[in-house]
Design a protein around this motif. Structure first.
Motif, PDB file in Angstrom:
ATOM      1  N   ARG A   1      59.464   6.151  88.675  1.00  0.00           N
ATOM      2  CA  ARG A   1      58.252   5.428  89.084  1.00  0.00           C
ATOM      3  C   ARG A   1      57.023   6.306  88.886  1.00  0.00           C
ATOM      4  NH1 ARG A   1      59.282   1.772  94.339  1.00  0.00           N
ATOM      5  NH2 ARG A   1      61.545   1.552  94.287  1.00  0.00           N
TER       6      ARG A   1
ATOM      7  N   VAL B   1      60.884   2.373  81.174  1.00  0.00           N
ATOM      8  CA  VAL B   1      60.290   1.759  79.995  1.00  0.00           C
ATOM      9  C   VAL B   1      59.075   0.964  80.465  1.00  0.00           C
ATOM     10  CG1 VAL B   1      60.645   0.229  78.030  1.00  0.00           C
ATOM     11  CG2 VAL B   1      62.576   1.516  78.956  1.00  0.00           C
TER      12      VAL B   1
ATOM     13  N   ASP C   1      69.293  -4.759  82.988  1.00  0.00           N
ATOM     14  CA  ASP C   1      69.233  -4.885  84.446  1.00  0.00           C
ATOM     15  C   ASP C   1      69.863  -6.217  84.822  1.00  0.00           C
ATOM     16  OD1 ASP C   1      68.537  -3.964  86.995  1.00  0.00           O
ATOM     17  OD2 ASP C   1      66.632  -5.011  87.001  1.00  0.00           O
TER      18      ASP C   1
ATOM     19  N   PHE D   1      62.951  -2.257  93.125  1.00  0.00           N
ATOM     20  CA  PHE D   1      61.674  -2.942  93.366  1.00  0.00           C
ATOM     21  C   PHE D   1      61.799  -4.211  94.210  1.00  0.00           C
ATOM     22  CE2 PHE D   1      60.788  -0.723  89.234  1.00  0.00           C
ATOM     23  CZ  PHE D   1      59.929   0.214  89.764  1.00  0.00           C
ATOM     24  N   ASP D   2      62.918  -4.886  94.125  1.00  0.00           N
ATOM     25  CA  ASP D   2      63.037  -6.143  94.875  1.00  0.00           C
ATOM     26  C   ASP D   2      63.908  -6.004  96.113  1.00  0.00           C
ATOM     27  OD1 ASP D   2      61.304  -7.246  93.094  1.00  0.00           O
ATOM     28  OD2 ASP D   2      62.829  -8.265  91.920  1.00  0.00           O
TER      29      ASP D   2
ATOM     30  N   ASP E   1      56.458  -1.715  79.324  1.00  0.00           N
ATOM     31  CA  ASP E   1      56.142  -2.712  78.294  1.00  0.00           C
ATOM     32  C   ASP E   1      54.831  -3.373  78.692  1.00  0.00           C
ATOM     33  OD1 ASP E   1      56.669  -4.084  75.922  1.00  0.00           O
ATOM     34  OD2 ASP E   1      57.630  -5.743  76.942  1.00  0.00           O
TER      35      ASP E   1
ATOM     36  N   LYS F   1      54.346  -3.996  82.693  1.00  0.00           N
ATOM     37  CA  LYS F   1      55.665  -4.227  83.261  1.00  0.00           C
ATOM     38  C   LYS F   1      56.558  -2.997  83.082  1.00  0.00           C
ATOM     39  CE  LYS F   1      57.582  -8.386  82.242  1.00  0.00           C
ATOM     40  NZ  LYS F   1      57.792  -9.188  83.442  1.00  0.00           N
ATOM     41  N   VAL F   2      57.089  -2.484  84.180  1.00  0.00           N
ATOM     42  CA  VAL F   2      57.934  -1.295  84.082  1.00  0.00           C
ATOM     43  C   VAL F   2      59.373  -1.609  84.500  1.00  0.00           C
ATOM     44  CG1 VAL F   2      55.958   0.205  84.564  1.00  0.00           C
ATOM     45  CG2 VAL F   2      57.489  -0.434  86.420  1.00  0.00           C
ATOM     46  N   THR F   3      60.300  -0.966  83.827  1.00  0.00           N
ATOM     47  CA  THR F   3      61.717  -1.072  84.151  1.00  0.00           C
ATOM     48  C   THR F   3      62.246   0.345  84.342  1.00  0.00           C
ATOM     49  OG1 THR F   3      61.898  -3.014  82.718  1.00  0.00           O
ATOM     50  CG2 THR F   3      63.962  -1.931  83.348  1.00  0.00           C
ATOM     51  N   THR F   4      62.761   0.637  85.529  1.00  0.00           N
ATOM     52  CA  THR F   4      63.313   1.979  85.733  1.00  0.00           C
ATOM     53  C   THR F   4      64.829   1.945  85.711  1.00  0.00           C
ATOM     54  OG1 THR F   4      63.451   1.857  88.144  1.00  0.00           O
ATOM     55  CG2 THR F   4      61.352   2.587  87.219  1.00  0.00           C
ATOM     56  N   TRP F   5      65.422   3.086  85.452  1.00  0.00           N
ATOM     57  CA  TRP F   5      66.876   3.189  85.385  1.00  0.00           C
ATOM     58  C   TRP F   5      67.282   4.600  85.779  1.00  0.00           C
ATOM     59  CZ3 TRP F   5      68.520   6.962  82.009  1.00  0.00           C
ATOM     60  CH2 TRP F   5      67.615   7.348  81.008  1.00  0.00           C
TER      61      TRP F   5
ATOM     62  N   LYS G   1      69.076  -9.262  82.229  1.00  0.00           N
ATOM     63  CA  LYS G   1      67.744  -9.026  81.656  1.00  0.00           C
ATOM     64  C   LYS G   1      67.740  -7.718  80.858  1.00  0.00           C
ATOM     65  CE  LYS G   1      64.135  -9.776  84.566  1.00  0.00           C
ATOM     66  NZ  LYS G   1      63.296 -10.834  84.041  1.00  0.00           N
TER      67      LYS G   1
ATOM     68  N   GLU H   1      67.799  -6.785  96.439  1.00  0.00           N
ATOM     69  CA  GLU H   1      68.161  -6.026  95.247  1.00  0.00           C
ATOM     70  C   GLU H   1      67.661  -4.587  95.380  1.00  0.00           C
ATOM     71  OE1 GLU H   1      69.993  -7.550  92.879  1.00  0.00           O
ATOM     72  OE2 GLU H   1      69.930  -9.376  94.072  1.00  0.00           O
ATOM     73  N   PRO H   2      68.402  -3.640  94.856  1.00  0.00           N
ATOM     74  CA  PRO H   2      67.922  -2.259  94.942  1.00  0.00           C
ATOM     75  C   PRO H   2      66.580  -2.095  94.218  1.00  0.00           C
ATOM     76  CG  PRO H   2      70.163  -2.344  94.035  1.00  0.00           C
ATOM     77  CD  PRO H   2      69.628  -3.750  94.049  1.00  0.00           C
TER      78      PRO H   2
ATOM     79  N   ASN I   1      66.839 -13.805  82.098  1.00  0.00           N
ATOM     80  CA  ASN I   1      66.393 -14.037  83.458  1.00  0.00           C
ATOM     81  C   ASN I   1      67.131 -13.158  84.453  1.00  0.00           C
ATOM     82  OD1 ASN I   1      64.497 -16.321  83.067  1.00  0.00           O
ATOM     83  ND2 ASN I   1      66.315 -17.285  82.193  1.00  0.00           N
TER      84      ASN I   1
ATOM     85  N   GLY J   1      66.256  -6.452  89.979  1.00  0.00           N
ATOM     86  CA  GLY J   1      65.269  -5.745  90.779  1.00  0.00           C
ATOM     87  C   GLY J   1      64.769  -4.416  90.264  1.00  0.00           C
ATOM     88  N   SER J   2      65.060  -4.063  89.027  1.00  0.00           N
ATOM     89  CA  SER J   2      64.538  -2.801  88.511  1.00  0.00           C
ATOM     90  C   SER J   2      63.343  -2.995  87.593  1.00  0.00           C
ATOM     91  CB  SER J   2      65.664  -2.026  87.813  1.00  0.00           C
ATOM     92  OG  SER J   2      66.624  -1.594  88.767  1.00  0.00           O
ATOM     93  N   VAL J   3      62.763  -4.176  87.644  1.00  0.00           N
ATOM     94  CA  VAL J   3      61.586  -4.480  86.822  1.00  0.00           C
ATOM     95  C   VAL J   3      60.416  -4.773  87.757  1.00  0.00           C
ATOM     96  CG1 VAL J   3      60.662  -6.014  85.040  1.00  0.00           C
ATOM     97  CG2 VAL J   3      63.114  -5.497  85.072  1.00  0.00           C
ATOM     98  N   PHE J   4      59.243  -4.222  87.439  1.00  0.00           N
ATOM     99  CA  PHE J   4      58.064  -4.441  88.288  1.00  0.00           C
ATOM    100  C   PHE J   4      56.831  -4.705  87.442  1.00  0.00           C
ATOM    101  CE2 PHE J   4      54.449  -3.174  90.938  1.00  0.00           C
ATOM    102  CZ  PHE J   4      54.720  -3.891  92.095  1.00  0.00           C
TER     103      PHE J   4
ATOM    104  N   SER K   1      58.897   4.532  76.306  1.00  0.00           N
ATOM    105  CA  SER K   1      60.122   4.943  76.990  1.00  0.00           C
ATOM    106  C   SER K   1      59.995   6.402  77.376  1.00  0.00           C
ATOM    107  CB  SER K   1      61.324   4.732  76.063  1.00  0.00           C
ATOM    108  OG  SER K   1      62.504   5.211  76.671  1.00  0.00           O
TER     109      SER K   1
ATOM    110  N   MET L   1      66.790  -8.915  86.207  1.00  0.00           N
ATOM    111  CA  MET L   1      66.483  -9.594  87.467  1.00  0.00           C
ATOM    112  C   MET L   1      67.263  -9.005  88.633  1.00  0.00           C
ATOM    113  SD  MET L   1      64.447 -11.960  88.465  1.00  0.00           S
ATOM    114  CE  MET L   1      64.146 -13.422  87.483  1.00  0.00           C
TER     115      MET L   1
END
Lengths: 365, 365, 365, 365
Positions: free
Chosen positions: B134, B26, C28, A222-223, B28, B11-15, C11, A219-220, C8, B3-6, B82, B1
């Motif tokens: 990031r 974001v 995501d 982080f994964d 969280d 917990k961070v989600t990038t876009w 997401k 996945e692009p 999941n 792969g943009s969540v770490f 955010s 899921m």
């Protein structure tokens, strides 16, 4: 969430300590309908099993895996596959002394700091024995991948400074060190024997090649597949480094040296070289995936070492008991199994990436 | 899921894409009550920002972060933070041609394979520009860690074969290459300039040191701190290798050379050496955490390259546009920020490891 | 992991407070290639939007969604879709007083207990305004589901004791209360008006029907579709109960009354009745999914209420400002959107359930 | 990710089928240092165990739990706790016929649709027997909660239309139906006996009260405590509805009736009433948590039923074998255990909510 769970869809949970009653793994998310029996797992357990050569501990474990759930009439049912491996040769008497001090290079001190105390018998959960459960899970993943003609192959690339000069897959199982080069293995054997005689230990490098992976997995962000493989492999106790494709050597190359030219081969997009190790932008590019990892020398050595006791006094210790002078050959199997788990999960994750494929999945039934 | 969540708790989600309207993150799970404003983030954005030296792209982005939620009267509220960074200098015209072919070393081909098509403007989501989000997240994590006197410091260790001979933290910001050795930086600058003149690019190695981490962080088995750091760092686009402590060199050492003797120092358990890089059994041991990663040479080079078009024809290309001849110095900031995220998450995860501490947490209130 | 992430594979992460600059969502895991624009989202935002009838707050928000990423040339790219909704009519002056006491039925007290303080402007993150972001995400999920001919429809089943006597989908949008029965809606309107005149508020029940769901969705054990729907719907602020199929009535039926006989209809397996609400053993059975949820009366009422101040003194309060005497009609849209998210995720999760389908997915390409 | 994993930090994975060799659970994330042995689990297993009254199946299972890992010298070590329960009385011969048709009210059809085939022995994974593993896990969570003086108590509130008129905790264990009202239990017993004689079954409602939960647990937005409880409880096979506090009755109350006035009691913030069921805005408010769930009548009945065969023919069936005419009393224990799991996880999740507490956690050591 205390770290014994791995994977997103093909999700495994391992449990068990070195000298507990048993250890095992639960695999949740393996697709239904895969032919599976203990016979698929045993060869992997054998590869990892101790006591098979002069270079591994004499601990005698049959490491017989038993499938307790998730398989009916020889096929996976889609529900959790629970596999148990009983500990037979526990000898916990051997380890009673080590409860009082912190072994250098081991997790004794850090477990005490984290949890307040620890199970000192054979390293408890931090023992290399924990990897038996990973191997059982990896064997199931490998069976799954074989249905898609995907194959991971890990082997010893080097021991100390002695490196395999060729990569002949057929020779891997012809020597006790799982090197794809019998000649190098012979030299490495002498090197290990010498270290063992000194009460010392050695490390090495494991290489893994993965054939048959279609383009598009991972996945692009982080994964990325490279990140997942690194996570998987670096989670093995003794691994201290990971690199993919050119790896650290890429830092010394120029762009035109490191880039792989795309070409057309047999009518399909291919690459002239494979410096990338089969992954571009974190996603498999259809060529062979190739990575390496560094395994440190076994921390359990019989030479006298300086350390401190649990109650804060400096002392000298001599670790006795059954220990491997090198764990690289046995770890190769663990590395391969972790790669199997990553690829299996990536395959399932990738199925939801395209709308057209989601639609045809649900309308062509 | 996808792969943009770490992260687990932090917990961070990038876009966002290179040439979209904006990108962001974001967060969280950041604890409530942390003093935070854009001023904490801006210095990090500046370090990563393009256009700051002869060695980085001329793309002109102010990269001003704006906090849209999760902060009230200067403090985090415990709800999602955010952060948005608007793209100002998009120049998407520059990139129209590249939609038709696959750039070597880039994710153009693999994105097409995975998703069926791609946003070709500046690499879309696979652009290095993604790391701006990031860095914004990492700056928040760094602020959090500073409250616990924990500090990550990443810098350029080497460019090609030119390596810093010393680690003087004060010199890091005195040269455009973020090297802790001005003299080495001068030589590396000449090396890069030469490559640039040839239309080529170079890579290098980044090192990161983390001070102040208490013993006990990281989880046994799959979520070892070393594994989480590897995952985090290997998820950065151009990183091809990761090693901790002695890393790949450990494979060449013997057990007695690689083990760190425990000693008593100032009344506490300490280590005589730090070959382990601050982590034993996957858990922090209280000494400095030290890791390195390999960054490949920028794949965008202006030299003529062989590749194939989207419709399967071989062709020669010359990539024009604004590109960095080296991304190592800018990537150092990203590496540091990823380390900040890992440590912040590990700190929060670790709070539930001991029953006695859970009880006192809830009864001493 | 502070609870603003849902799903999941499909997401979503929401962010934003009632009176912050904006609120939004990042999706995501939406498959690539779905046609999507703001036009798909706006109608959903309009349904949830305040100020549309005498029964909803006069707060004036245009609630215009803006897609910031993840869409290129009108199609999703497979990368995160970030949607932002700016707050225009913040009027935060209205709320200054309420910072000093705890409103009954609201989260003021519990946020203070959890986080140590709170953003008091309009309820901050616990405001119903948070659901705007859910609706934006749900609209995307609904667009996705429409490609598979799946449709969720939620409506007001009852207000207080006044219940819709028929389920005429065409009437739902013909009255301000989103009831599938205009006559019942008229009576309910009078009931609400009376409560409003007393400075009081009312609750009701929302029903949701989901058509077109193929059999086989939902996972056994913990992630049953019924459990996921319950989780999703009970996470909406004012919802206090959830039931599927016969729901609480099933507790009063006997086995032979409650069981649905399987029959063959048009050559396929079908059911004679649908007491199960379309789910058996947590997995969709191919018939219509039907659930209901209970929405409490709006806690903000203008009648005098007893409460305590932040510094522990009892007091009487009169809440002023703009509040809905009933939120059921607006909440129906939120319930529907949460159902959309659950079904979309279940569809993607289910793709990896069978080995034969995994194999044909990868080999028929 | 196929749904057999529950919880964020206190994370459990269950495995096993009705007629497999064994079933069990792995608990990852239980804090170290909790006193634990099989003796803590056995009383819970006994409550759930079949064969204890005229109203439950005669299947004879000792249901003896065995702890295989994660406990050393009577205390949890912080590593995974694996618990196994062997199946002794499998009688799989009894079930051979049912493989050929779909039992109404069961998951036979939906499992076939999802997985392509199923383990038909006793319902396989969809059997109520699966909950034995949940109970073992819940017993561990209950032991953990007891250290913080938190106690969940679930009981039968009603069977059919016969409802407990009082809630006397001491009477719960004085009757075979786990009702807190012996008199109602006697009436309910007659009602069940009559249904049983007809070859029919009955359902009922379970209520659960949770005492001692501190204010502040649960996460805003998607992981509200009410949502997590709903998810947990609705994931139990036969549960068709869930409500908290006033639940569905709240839909019929007005705001001033449903709101709970805050008061000062013994110097602390308290509530005059508890219509909210102990949760406001998804976060515990320090009062008793109270929820109810609806359990459908057992689908296995001996009356003749209409159904279809696996190969698509309509048929009449009579299910024989050992079945409970009511599962409500046994399910009460499962409901309580699921609540224990939710509260344990919420307690651990909440530890990272406030910066001041994070700092004092790490600096007061």
């Amino acid at each position: 969430m205390a770290g014994s769970v791995f994977g997103n869809i093909f999700k495994v949970t391992t449990w068990g300590e070195s000298h507990g009653k048993a250890l095992g793994v639960v695999i949740d998310g393996c697709p239904a309908g895969l032919a599976l029996s203990e016979e698929d797992i045993i060869p992997y357990m054998q590869r990892r099993r101790p006591g098979q050569s002069d270079f591994s501990t004499k601990r005698n474990e049959s490491d017989t895996p038993e499938i307790l759930s998730g398989v009916f009439e020889g096929k996976t049912t889609g529900t959790p596959i629970s596999i148990i491996i009983k500990n037979s040769d526990q000898h916990s008497g051997d380890y009673s002394a080590i409860a009082s001090y912190y072994r250098p290079g081991h997790a004794d001190f850090t477990f005490d700091e984290k949890f307040g105390f620890r199970d000192p018998r054979g390293g408890g959960r931090s023992s290399g024995r924990e990897t038996a459960a990973r191997v059982a899970a990896g064997a199931v993943a490998a069976k799954f991948l074989s249905e898609l003609s995907i194959k991971c192959t890990a082997y010893t690339l080097s021991i100390g400074d002695i490196k395999a000069e060729k990569t002949d897959f057929s020779e891997i199982t012809q020597n006790a060190l799982y090197m794809p080069d019998n000649e190098a293995a012979a030299k490495a054997g002498e090197f290990i024997t010498k270290a063992k005689e000194n009460g010392d230990s050695v490390g090495g490098v494991i290489e893994c090649r993965i054939d048959g992976v279609p383009a598009g997995l991972g996945e692009p962000v982080f994964d990325k597949m490279s990140a997942s493989l690194a996570h998987a492999v670096m989670s093995i106790g003794a691994v201290k480094g990971f690199e993919i494709g050119e790896g650290f050597n890429a830092a010394r190359l120029s762009g035109h040296e490191n880039n792989d030219a795309f070409i057309i081969k047999d009518g399909s997009v291919s690459k002239e070289t494979n410096h990338s190790g089969g992954i571009l932008g974190g996603i498999s590019d259809g060529s062979q995936i190739l990575f390496r990892c560094a395994v440190k020398p076994t921390p359990s050595i019989s030479m006298t070492q300086k350390t401190v006791t649990k109650d804060g006094k400096e002392t000298d210790i001599n670790i006795t008991g059954r220990h491997d002078p090198v764990i690289v050959p046995r770890a190769a199997c663990v590395v391969e199994c972790m790669a199997d788990l990553v690829i299996a999960d990536a395959l399932l994750m990738n199925m939801s990436s395209r709308m057209d494929k989601v639609i045809s999945f649900y309308t062509d039934r």
